[in-house]
Design an enzyme around this catalytic site. Structure first.
Site, PDB file in Angstrom:
ATOM      1  N   ARG A 104      45.338  59.731  74.948  1.00 25.12           N
ATOM      2  CA  ARG A 104      46.758  59.873  74.768  1.00 25.12           C
ATOM      3  C   ARG A 104      46.895  60.736  73.420  1.00 25.12           C
ATOM      4  NH1 ARG A 104      50.473  54.851  75.904  1.00 25.12           N
ATOM      5  NH2 ARG A 104      49.860  54.277  73.998  1.00 25.12           N
ATOM      6  N   THR A 108      53.064  63.129  71.731  1.00 27.90           N
ATOM      7  CA  THR A 108      53.725  63.229  73.040  1.00 27.90           C
ATOM      8  C   THR A 108      53.460  61.947  73.990  1.00 27.90           C
ATOM      9  OG1 THR A 108      51.736  64.374  74.144  1.00 27.90           O
ATOM     10  CG2 THR A 108      53.278  65.946  72.984  1.00 27.90           C
ATOM     11  N   ASP A 200      44.982  48.018  70.655  1.00 30.83           N
ATOM     12  CA  ASP A 200      44.351  49.368  71.084  1.00 30.83           C
ATOM     13  C   ASP A 200      42.961  49.088  71.766  1.00 30.83           C
ATOM     14  OD1 ASP A 200      42.503  51.851  71.355  1.00 30.83           O
ATOM     15  OD2 ASP A 200      44.308  52.872  70.348  1.00 30.83           O
ATOM     16  N   ASP A 203      39.720  50.887  70.616  1.00 35.50           N
ATOM     17  CA  ASP A 203      39.486  50.722  69.150  1.00 35.50           C
ATOM     18  C   ASP A 203      38.844  49.265  69.325  1.00 35.50           C
ATOM     19  OD1 ASP A 203      40.096  52.846  67.911  1.00 35.50           O
ATOM     20  OD2 ASP A 203      42.203  52.361  67.470  1.00 35.50           O
TER      21      ASP A 203
HETATM   22  C1  PRP Z   1      44.042  54.077  76.382  1.00 33.56           C
HETATM   23  C2  PRP Z   1      43.862  53.278  77.535  1.00 33.56           C
HETATM   24  C3  PRP Z   1      44.148  54.275  78.742  1.00 33.56           C
HETATM   25  C4  PRP Z   1      45.361  54.795  78.107  1.00 33.56           C
HETATM   26  C5  PRP Z   1      46.913  54.194  78.722  1.00 33.56           C
HETATM   27  O1  PRP Z   1      43.289  54.962  76.017  1.00 33.56           O
HETATM   28  O2  PRP Z   1      42.346  53.046  77.601  1.00 33.56           O
HETATM   29  O3  PRP Z   1      43.204  55.112  79.060  1.00 33.56           O
HETATM   30  O4  PRP Z   1      45.352  54.442  76.711  1.00 33.56           O
HETATM   31  O5  PRP Z   1      47.686  54.531  78.357  1.00 33.56           O
HETATM   32  P1  PRP Z   1      48.630  55.363  79.474  1.00 33.56           P
HETATM   33  O6  PRP Z   1      49.016  54.472  80.723  1.00 33.56           O
HETATM   34  O7  PRP Z   1      50.127  55.645  78.488  1.00 33.56           O
HETATM   35  O8  PRP Z   1      48.142  56.620  79.525  1.00 33.56           O
HETATM   36  P2  PRP Z   1      43.393  55.717  74.606  1.00 33.56           P
HETATM   37  O9  PRP Z   1      44.344  56.995  75.076  1.00 33.56           O
HETATM   38  O10 PRP Z   1      43.940  55.317  73.565  1.00 33.56           O
HETATM   39  O11 PRP Z   1      41.965  56.713  74.617  1.00 33.56           O
HETATM   40  P3  PRP Z   1      40.640  55.882  74.121  1.00 33.56           P
HETATM   41  O12 PRP Z   1      40.360  54.907  75.203  1.00 33.56           O
HETATM   42  O13 PRP Z   1      39.819  56.925  73.977  1.00 33.56           O
HETATM   43  O14 PRP Z   1      41.005  55.177  72.780  1.00 33.56           O
HETATM   44  N1  URA Z   2      46.590  51.993  75.096  1.00 32.12           N
HETATM   45  C1  URA Z   2      45.864  50.810  74.613  1.00 32.12           C
HETATM   46  O1  URA Z   2      44.752  50.747  74.335  1.00 32.12           O
HETATM   47  N2  URA Z   2      46.688  49.695  74.633  1.00 32.12           N
HETATM   48  C2  URA Z   2      48.009  49.723  74.909  1.00 32.12           C
HETATM   49  O2  URA Z   2      48.847  48.842  74.789  1.00 32.12           O
HETATM   50  C3  URA Z   2      48.379  50.859  75.497  1.00 32.12           C
HETATM   51  C4  URA Z   2      47.767  51.995  75.594  1.00 32.12           C
END
Ligand code: PRP
Ligand code: URA
Length: 209
Positions: A104, A108, A200, A203
């Site tokens: 994400r 945005t 997160d 993380d």
């Molecule tokens: C997180 C999670 C989803 C997304 C959900 O990933 O694992 O993929 O956010 O959010 P959304 O429904 O608003 O799209 P992130 O973008 O943090 O990436 P990462 O897993 O690489 O940390």
């Molecule tokens: N992605 C995450 O990892 N946690 C949230 O709460 C939303 C998006």
């Protein structure tokens, strides 16, 4: 919400509560994500077709049930979805594993695609898409768009925590894709994080913060 299954099993709820706790270590977090995914897999695959097979027990010949075809694919959304693969693949060891890389954008909140590698024969497979978080729904929607371009037999989406906003957006974009989640939380905050959520997920799984 006819397309949404929320798991109320006590084992899943208990493990999810530990997962939410900010004091849970990355090691425990990873193990719990995997265990919950394994437990959820049981119900997510309830409608898989069976076929009759003749075998011989030490006592006599008999007809038993086997999974028909066994053609499944597990597709995690990177990074956090990786944490769910082990639990699901232990239950379905013959499944192929694809990967979709999305993150994400912090400003945005829109998903940005950086990787997509899916099994060649995905058009003959039922897909289980896995990601712990369904927040705005953007990542799940885009991942399903990518998978649908390859015409799979079916898709189901398995997540740990969903926000009402994410469920609404995802169901509108993909009414044909059932959602299986361990909890439906209250809302998104101003940064589009799920409240109360677990923070997160990527993380916390990989210890990157
Ligand atoms: C997180 C999670 C989803 C997304 C959900 O990933 O694992 O993929 O956010 O959010 P959304 O429904 O608003 O799209 P992130 O973008 O943090 O990436 P990462 O897993 O690489 O940390
Ligand atoms: N992605 C995450 O990892 N946690 C949230 O709460 C939303 C998006």
């Amino acid at each position: 919400m006819k397309n949404v299954t929320i798991f109320d099993h006590p084992l899943i709820q208990h493990k999810l509560s530990i997962l939410r706790d900010k004091n849970t270590s990355s090691k425990d977090f990873r193990e719990l994500v995997s265990e919950i995914a394994m437990l959820m897999c049981y119900e997510t695959t309830r409608d898989l077709p069976l076929e009759d097979v003749e075998i011989e027990t030490p006592i006599c010949k008999t007809t038993v049930k086997h999974l028909a075809g066994k053609k499944l694919a597990i597709v995690p959304i990177l990074r956090a979805g990786l944490g769910m693969v082990d639990g699901v693949s232990r239950m379905i060891p013959s499944a192929r594993i694809g990967h979709i890389g999305l993150y994400r954008d912090e400003k945005t909140m829109q998903p940005v695609e950086y990787f997509c590698k899916l099994p060649k024969d995905i058009d003959k497979r039922d897909v289980i898409l896995v990601d712990p978080m369904l927040a705005t729904g953007g990542s799940g929607i885009d991942a399903v768009n990518l998978i649908k371009q390859r015409n799979p037999r079916s898709i189901r989406f398995m997540c740990l925590i969903a926000a009402p906003e994410g469920i609404a957006a995802f169901s509108k974009a993909h009414p044909d894709v059932p959602i299986f989640c361990a909890a439906l939380d209250e809302k998104l905050n101003e940064n589009c994080y799920i409240v109360p959520g677990l923070g997160d997920a990527g993380d916390r799984i990989f210890g990157t913060k």
